[in-house]
Design a protein around this motif. Sequence first.
Motif, mmCIF file in Angstrom:
data_model
loop_
_atom_site.group_PDB
_atom_site.id
_atom_site.type_symbol
_atom_site.label_atom_id
_atom_site.label_comp_id
_atom_site.label_asym_id
_atom_site.label_seq_id
_atom_site.Cartn_x
_atom_site.Cartn_y
_atom_site.Cartn_z
ATOM 1 N N LYS A 23 37.726 32.257 53.585
ATOM 2 C CA LYS A 23 37.551 32.032 55.034
ATOM 3 C C LYS A 23 38.190 30.714 55.461
ATOM 4 N N ILE A 24 38.009 29.679 54.648
ATOM 5 C CA ILE A 24 38.620 28.376 54.970
ATOM 6 C C ILE A 24 40.138 28.476 54.885
ATOM 7 N N ALA A 25 40.640 29.195 53.875
ATOM 8 C CA ALA A 25 42.090 29.372 53.718
ATOM 9 C C ALA A 25 42.682 30.086 54.935
ATOM 10 N N GLN A 26 41.930 30.985 55.551
ATOM 11 C CA GLN A 26 42.414 31.675 56.749
ATOM 12 C C GLN A 26 42.623 30.682 57.887
ATOM 13 N N ARG A 27 41.813 29.644 57.932
ATOM 14 C CA ARG A 27 42.002 28.601 58.950
ATOM 15 C C ARG A 27 43.184 27.706 58.612
ATOM 16 N N ARG A 28 43.673 27.795 57.362
ATOM 17 C CA ARG A 28 44.822 27.007 56.908
ATOM 18 C C ARG A 28 46.116 27.828 56.918
ATOM 19 N N GLY A 29 46.073 29.024 57.533
ATOM 20 C CA GLY A 29 47.287 29.820 57.699
ATOM 21 C C GLY A 29 47.455 30.989 56.751
ATOM 22 N N TYR A 30 46.526 31.173 55.826
ATOM 23 C CA TYR A 30 46.599 32.313 54.913
ATOM 24 C C TYR A 30 45.915 33.518 55.557
ATOM 25 N N SER A 31 46.391 34.710 55.224
ATOM 26 C CA SER A 31 45.651 35.907 55.631
ATOM 27 C C SER A 31 44.557 36.141 54.594
ATOM 28 N N GLU A 32 43.566 36.952 54.932
ATOM 29 C CA GLU A 32 42.477 37.222 53.990
ATOM 30 C C GLU A 32 43.014 37.848 52.704
ATOM 31 N N THR A 33 43.909 38.822 52.853
ATOM 32 C CA THR A 33 44.487 39.504 51.692
ATOM 33 C C THR A 33 45.281 38.531 50.830
ATOM 34 N N GLU A 34 46.120 37.723 51.468
ATOM 35 C CA GLU A 34 46.943 36.763 50.729
ATOM 36 C C GLU A 34 46.074 35.738 49.993
ATOM 37 N N ALA A 35 45.041 35.232 50.678
ATOM 38 C CA ALA A 35 44.162 34.238 50.058
ATOM 39 C C ALA A 35 43.450 34.832 48.846
ATOM 40 N N ALA A 36 42.960 36.076 48.976
ATOM 41 C CA ALA A 36 42.275 36.728 47.856
ATOM 42 C C ALA A 36 43.240 36.944 46.691
ATOM 43 N N GLN A 37 44.472 37.364 46.991
ATOM 44 C CA GLN A 37 45.462 37.571 45.927
ATOM 45 C C GLN A 37 45.817 36.262 45.234
ATOM 46 N N GLN A 38 45.972 35.194 46.005
ATOM 47 C CA GLN A 38 46.324 33.897 45.413
ATOM 48 C C GLN A 38 45.205 33.373 44.518
ATOM 49 N N LEU A 39 43.950 33.531 44.964
ATOM 50 C CA LEU A 39 42.825 33.083 44.131
ATOM 51 C C LEU A 39 42.713 33.945 42.879
ATOM 52 N N LEU A 40 42.940 35.225 43.016
ATOM 53 C CA LEU A 40 42.922 36.150 41.884
ATOM 54 C C LEU A 40 43.970 35.753 40.845
ATOM 55 N N THR A 41 45.212 35.556 41.284
ATOM 56 C CA THR A 41 46.269 35.183 40.340
ATOM 57 C C THR A 41 46.038 33.785 39.765
ATOM 58 N N ALA A 42 45.414 32.896 40.562
ATOM 59 C CA ALA A 42 45.114 31.548 40.069
ATOM 60 C C ALA A 42 44.115 31.605 38.923
ATOM 61 N N ILE A 43 43.071 32.416 39.067
ATOM 62 C CA ILE A 43 42.065 32.545 38.003
ATOM 63 C C ILE A 43 42.725 33.074 36.725
ATOM 64 N N GLU A 44 43.560 34.090 36.870
ATOM 65 C CA GLU A 44 44.238 34.674 35.703
ATOM 66 C C GLU A 44 45.218 33.687 35.073
ATOM 67 N N THR A 45 45.961 32.961 35.904
ATOM 68 C CA THR A 45 46.954 32.002 35.410
ATOM 69 C C THR A 45 46.289 30.827 34.710
ATOM 70 N N VAL A 46 45.168 30.354 35.251
ATOM 71 C CA VAL A 46 44.454 29.232 34.628
ATOM 72 C C VAL A 46 44.017 29.606 33.213
ATOM 73 N N GLY A 47 43.545 30.829 33.030
ATOM 74 C CA GLY A 47 43.168 31.284 31.689
ATOM 75 C C GLY A 47 44.324 31.188 30.709
ATOM 76 N N LYS A 48 45.516 31.578 31.168
ATOM 77 C CA LYS A 48 46.703 31.500 30.299
ATOM 78 C C LYS A 48 47.112 30.054 30.041
ATOM 79 N N ILE A 49 47.106 29.234 31.080
ATOM 80 C CA ILE A 49 47.490 27.825 30.931
ATOM 81 C C ILE A 49 46.579 27.117 29.937
ATOM 82 N N GLU A 50 45.280 27.445 30.005
ATOM 83 C CA GLU A 50 44.315 26.799 29.117
ATOM 84 C C GLU A 50 44.323 27.394 27.714
ATOM 85 N N GLY A 51 45.153 28.416 27.485
ATOM 86 C CA GLY A 51 45.310 28.996 26.159
ATOM 87 C C GLY A 51 44.165 29.886 25.724
ATOM 88 N N ARG A 52 43.415 30.419 26.694
ATOM 89 C CA ARG A 52 42.313 31.316 26.353
ATOM 90 C C ARG A 52 42.853 32.724 26.125
#
Length: 198
Positions: free
Chosen positions: A141-170
């Motif tokens: 919801k806050i990201a939507q006030r920063r110019g993201y759409s709801e779908t885009e914000a959810a996708q970015q957070l989703l990919t961020a969670i997955e990417t962080v796991g890889k970066i941390e070597g899990r």
Amino acid sequence: MEPNIEIRRLLDVMPASGRMMTKIVSKPEQKRVIDADFPLPFSQERPIYINFDLWRRLTKPQRDLLLLQMVCWLTGVKWLQPHIYQGVILVGFAGGIVEAVQADIVGVVIAGGLTALAAMRIWRINKSQESELNADTTAIKIAQRRGYSETEAAQQLLTAIETVGKIEGRSGLNFSELIRCQNLKAIAGLSTVSLKSL
């Protein structure tokens, strides 16, 4: 990536309540990309620790959403709000004082136990998967006030969670992250199953 420049940029992304309650701290020695300690009662400042060497491997939208989610989780932890468990803590604490004044050991133990049980319940509520799902939703919801759409914000957070796991070597995501990812997929329209509604 220059940490001070990124910190200033992230402060602009954060909501005003987040800027007042949290502080971004560079912590290059930590193995996690972004981390925060569970906030204790009466803690004035809630630091967010970022390893900027790992942080730079994320895209800007992923960084924005990860930070917003962490800020929303930290500011969502409420120790002092009208709730039955806060009332039980107050009653137990007051009872403990009265029993201590009367030198009643059994009464002090019972009141102390009651206070500890209620405090533990508040801690569990704030550490629950529901609190993380709520933080995800609020961050979107806050990201939507920063110019993201709801779908885009959810996708970015989703990919961020997955990417962080890889970066941390899990080798994979933990159970809580899997639940969050499923819920984010539903928000992003990538799945019809939303675990938040179950």
